[in-house]
Design an enzyme around this catalytic site. Structure first.
Site, PDB file in Angstrom:
ATOM      1  N   ASN A   1       1.040  -1.015  -0.025  1.00  0.00           N
ATOM      2  CA  ASN A   1       0.492   0.075   0.308  1.00  0.00           C
ATOM      3  C   ASN A   1       0.937   1.239   0.020  1.00  0.00           C
ATOM      4  O   ASN A   1       1.540   1.312   1.153  1.00  0.00           O
ATOM      5  CB  ASN A   1      -0.716  -0.245   1.068  1.00  0.00           C
ATOM      6  CG  ASN A   1      -2.221   1.026   1.241  1.00  0.00           C
ATOM      7  OD1 ASN A   1      -1.485   2.074   0.807  1.00  0.00           O
ATOM      8  ND2 ASN A   1      -2.422   1.697   2.608  1.00  0.00           N
ATOM      9  N   TRP A   2       0.552   1.792  -1.209  1.00  0.00           N
ATOM     10  CA  TRP A   2       1.769   2.899  -1.214  1.00  0.00           C
ATOM     11  C   TRP A   2       1.397   4.057  -0.514  1.00  0.00           C
ATOM     12  O   TRP A   2       2.254   4.766  -0.493  1.00  0.00           O
ATOM     13  CB  TRP A   2       2.325   3.384  -2.399  1.00  0.00           C
ATOM     14  CG  TRP A   2       3.604   1.770  -3.341  1.00  0.00           C
ATOM     15  CD1 TRP A   2       3.122   0.855  -2.946  1.00  0.00           C
ATOM     16  CD2 TRP A   2       3.598   2.592  -4.858  1.00  0.00           C
ATOM     17  NE1 TRP A   2       4.440   0.666  -3.799  1.00  0.00           N
ATOM     18  CE2 TRP A   2       5.159   1.549  -4.737  1.00  0.00           C
ATOM     19  CE3 TRP A   2       4.701   4.165  -5.261  1.00  0.00           C
ATOM     20  CZ2 TRP A   2       5.810   1.438  -5.520  1.00  0.00           C
ATOM     21  CZ3 TRP A   2       5.436   3.950  -6.403  1.00  0.00           C
ATOM     22  CH2 TRP A   2       6.102   2.726  -6.550  1.00  0.00           C
ATOM     23  N   LYS A   3       0.209   4.161  -0.321  1.00  0.00           N
ATOM     24  CA  LYS A   3      -0.878   5.860   0.901  1.00  0.00           C
ATOM     25  C   LYS A   3      -0.495   6.444  -0.253  1.00  0.00           C
ATOM     26  O   LYS A   3      -0.357   6.183  -1.805  1.00  0.00           O
ATOM     27  CB  LYS A   3       0.094   5.541   1.719  1.00  0.00           C
ATOM     28  CG  LYS A   3      -0.305   4.654   2.577  1.00  0.00           C
ATOM     29  CD  LYS A   3       0.073   4.776   4.658  1.00  0.00           C
ATOM     30  CE  LYS A   3       0.545   2.979   4.915  1.00  0.00           C
ATOM     31  NZ  LYS A   3       0.026   3.346   6.058  1.00  0.00           N
TER      32      LYS A   3
ATOM     33  N   HIS B   1      -9.604   1.429   5.053  1.00  0.00           N
ATOM     34  CA  HIS B   1      -8.500   1.587   5.879  1.00  0.00           C
ATOM     35  C   HIS B   1      -8.069   2.491   6.945  1.00  0.00           C
ATOM     36  O   HIS B   1      -9.201   3.030   7.281  1.00  0.00           O
ATOM     37  CB  HIS B   1      -6.921   1.429   5.084  1.00  0.00           C
ATOM     38  CG  HIS B   1      -5.578   1.815   5.732  1.00  0.00           C
ATOM     39  ND1 HIS B   1      -5.306   2.845   6.345  1.00  0.00           N
ATOM     40  CD2 HIS B   1      -4.836   0.671   5.399  1.00  0.00           C
ATOM     41  CE1 HIS B   1      -3.992   2.511   7.059  1.00  0.00           C
ATOM     42  NE2 HIS B   1      -3.400   1.447   5.953  1.00  0.00           N
TER      43      HIS B   1
ATOM     44  N   GLU C   1      -6.729   4.535   8.004  1.00  0.00           N
ATOM     45  CA  GLU C   1      -6.814   5.960   7.933  1.00  0.00           C
ATOM     46  C   GLU C   1      -7.634   7.077   7.099  1.00  0.00           C
ATOM     47  O   GLU C   1      -7.866   8.213   7.571  1.00  0.00           O
ATOM     48  CB  GLU C   1      -5.282   6.544   6.881  1.00  0.00           C
ATOM     49  CG  GLU C   1      -3.683   6.039   8.000  1.00  0.00           C
ATOM     50  CD  GLU C   1      -2.447   5.573   7.289  1.00  0.00           C
ATOM     51  OE1 GLU C   1      -2.761   5.127   6.007  1.00  0.00           O
ATOM     52  OE2 GLU C   1      -1.965   5.121   7.577  1.00  0.00           O
TER      53      GLU C   1
ATOM     54  N   GLU D   1      -4.711  -4.676  10.568  1.00  0.00           N
ATOM     55  CA  GLU D   1      -4.153  -3.629  11.344  1.00  0.00           C
ATOM     56  C   GLU D   1      -4.063  -3.216  12.099  1.00  0.00           C
ATOM     57  O   GLU D   1      -4.896  -2.179  12.106  1.00  0.00           O
ATOM     58  CB  GLU D   1      -3.850  -3.175   9.810  1.00  0.00           C
ATOM     59  CG  GLU D   1      -3.591  -3.763   8.056  1.00  0.00           C
ATOM     60  CD  GLU D   1      -2.905  -2.031   7.315  1.00  0.00           C
ATOM     61  OE1 GLU D   1      -2.013  -2.684   7.194  1.00  0.00           O
ATOM     62  OE2 GLU D   1      -3.650  -1.365   7.326  1.00  0.00           O
TER      63      GLU D   1
ATOM     64  N   GLY E   1       3.138   2.389  10.905  1.00  0.00           N
ATOM     65  CA  GLY E   1       3.570   3.136  10.820  1.00  0.00           C
ATOM     66  C   GLY E   1       4.739   3.738  12.570  1.00  0.00           C
ATOM     67  O   GLY E   1       5.226   4.794  12.249  1.00  0.00           O
TER      68      GLY E   1
ATOM     69  N   SER F   1       3.349  -2.292  10.262  1.00  0.00           N
ATOM     70  CA  SER F   1       5.687  -1.796  10.188  1.00  0.00           C
ATOM     71  C   SER F   1       6.103  -3.704   9.866  1.00  0.00           C
ATOM     72  O   SER F   1       6.617  -3.985  10.201  1.00  0.00           O
ATOM     73  CB  SER F   1       5.430  -1.503  11.924  1.00  0.00           C
ATOM     74  OG  SER F   1       4.891  -0.551  12.662  1.00  0.00           O
TER      75      SER F   1
ATOM     76  N   GLY G   1       3.099  -1.129   4.640  1.00  0.00           N
ATOM     77  CA  GLY G   1       3.354  -0.331   3.765  1.00  0.00           C
ATOM     78  C   GLY G   1       4.690   1.122   3.079  1.00  0.00           C
ATOM     79  O   GLY G   1       4.775   0.508   2.462  1.00  0.00           O
ATOM     80  N   GLY G   2       5.122   1.898   4.235  1.00  0.00           N
ATOM     81  CA  GLY G   2       5.763   2.168   4.558  1.00  0.00           C
ATOM     82  C   GLY G   2       7.352   1.361   3.181  1.00  0.00           C
ATOM     83  O   GLY G   2       8.305   1.345   2.941  1.00  0.00           O
TER      84      GLY G   2
HETATM   85  O1  LIG Z   1      -1.015   0.308   6.601  1.00  0.00           O
HETATM   86  C1  LIG Z   1      -0.435   0.120   6.979  1.00  0.00           C
HETATM   87  C2  LIG Z   1      -0.763  -0.856   5.527  1.00  0.00           C
HETATM   88  O2  LIG Z   1      -1.968  -0.964   4.713  1.00  0.00           O
HETATM   89  C3  LIG Z   1       1.432  -0.438   6.839  1.00  0.00           C
HETATM   90  O3  LIG Z   1       1.726   0.435   7.154  1.00  0.00           O
HETATM   91  P1  LIG Z   1       3.284   0.503   7.571  1.00  0.00           P
HETATM   92  O4  LIG Z   1       3.708  -0.780   6.723  1.00  0.00           O
HETATM   93  O5  LIG Z   1       3.805   1.313   6.684  1.00  0.00           O
HETATM   94  O6  LIG Z   1       3.066  -0.107   9.602  1.00  0.00           O
END
Ligand SMILES: O=C(CO)COP(=O)(O)O
Length: 259
Positions: free
Chosen positions: A8-10, A105, A107, A175, A181, A218, A239-240
């Protein structure tokens, strides 16, 4: 079951650097696919910002990888079309090359006030468009500290899944909000317990105990093997660490061979 490793590149990825990084990932995937039989590789999915879907689709076509890397959206509107400025229909994601879409999600729930009913409508929209929704669920830190994690997550799962959800057309991502994050992750025992609780809820709700349940929060190359080996974990939503091909591929390589 083949693990699914989803990135997920956000809201990250500017041209031309994003294209370069995605091409790096395609090269890694191409090399691995040439060595292994397809079924021995995890399924790889990248969910970039929507404007990058079409160029990424074209890059996949140019690399001629035969479906080793698939694309997903990060969100969709519940409606097929209409006066919804700034929104994107699931059908449009599909037109742009997506096969999956993330819904619910944390977020989106936090930044856009998305409630369970909205998430349920988006999940249904994904099915209407022929996309596989990746339903994100997870408890906050205060819910975990209060011992309410399993009930909070079960409520999110029950509210979003409906008739017609099967193991083939729906994926869940567990999640924990406090792990996203932050560099913090639950223990393998906690992950196993939550995945089991979710699986039981899914089985009761729609009778699909083999639905894929991913872990997200993470996930990094150095903890991926441990997290992905946990019983009941069928892949990761990253994510990251999905932003650099080297890290994302490191995670993909850490996934257990399909059982
Ligand atoms: O929200 C996430 C994937 O959707 C997880 O993010 P991180 O891997 O950056 O913690």
């Amino acid at each position: 079951m083949r693990p699914l490793i989803a990135g997920n590149w956000k809201m990250n990825g500017r041209l031309p650097a994003a294209m370069k990084e995605f091409d790096r990932l395609l090269r890694e995937a191409g090399r691995a696919a040439a060595k292994a039989k397809d079924a021995a590789l995890p399924e790889i999915l990248v969910c970039p910002p929507a404007v990058l879907l079409a160029p990424f689709r074209d890059a996949i076509a140019a690399a001629d990888l035969g479906g080793v890397v698939a694309l997903g959206g990060q969100d969709c509107h519940a409606a097929e079309a209409g006066a919804h400025t700034g929104d994107i229909a699931a059908e449009m994601l599909r037109d742009a090359g997506a096969t999956h879409v993330i819904v619910g999600h944390s977020e989106r729930r936090a930044d856009h006030g998305e409630k369970n009913a909205t998430v349920a409508a988006k999940l249904a929209a994904a099915h209407r468009a022929g996309l596989v929704p990746i339903l994100c669920v997870g408890e906050t830190l205060s819910q975990r500290d209060a011992g309410h994690a399993p009930t909070a997550v079960a409520r999110q799962v029950r509210a979003a899944l409906g008739a017609g959800c099967t193991a083939a057309n729906t994926v869940i991502a567990y999640e924990p909000v406090w792990a996203i994050g932050t560099g913090r992750t639950p223990t393998p025992e906690d992950v196993a317990a939550m995945h089991l609780a979710i699986r039981r809820t899914v089985e009761k709700a729609v009778g699909a105990p083999r639905m894929r349940i991913l872990y997200g929060g993470s996930v990094k190359p150095d903890n991926a093997a441990t997290l992905l080996a946990v019983a009941g974990v069928n892949g990761a939503l990253v994510g990251g660490a999905s932003l650099l091909a080297k890290d994302f591929w490191g995670i993909a390589k850490a996934s257990p061979k399909p059982r």
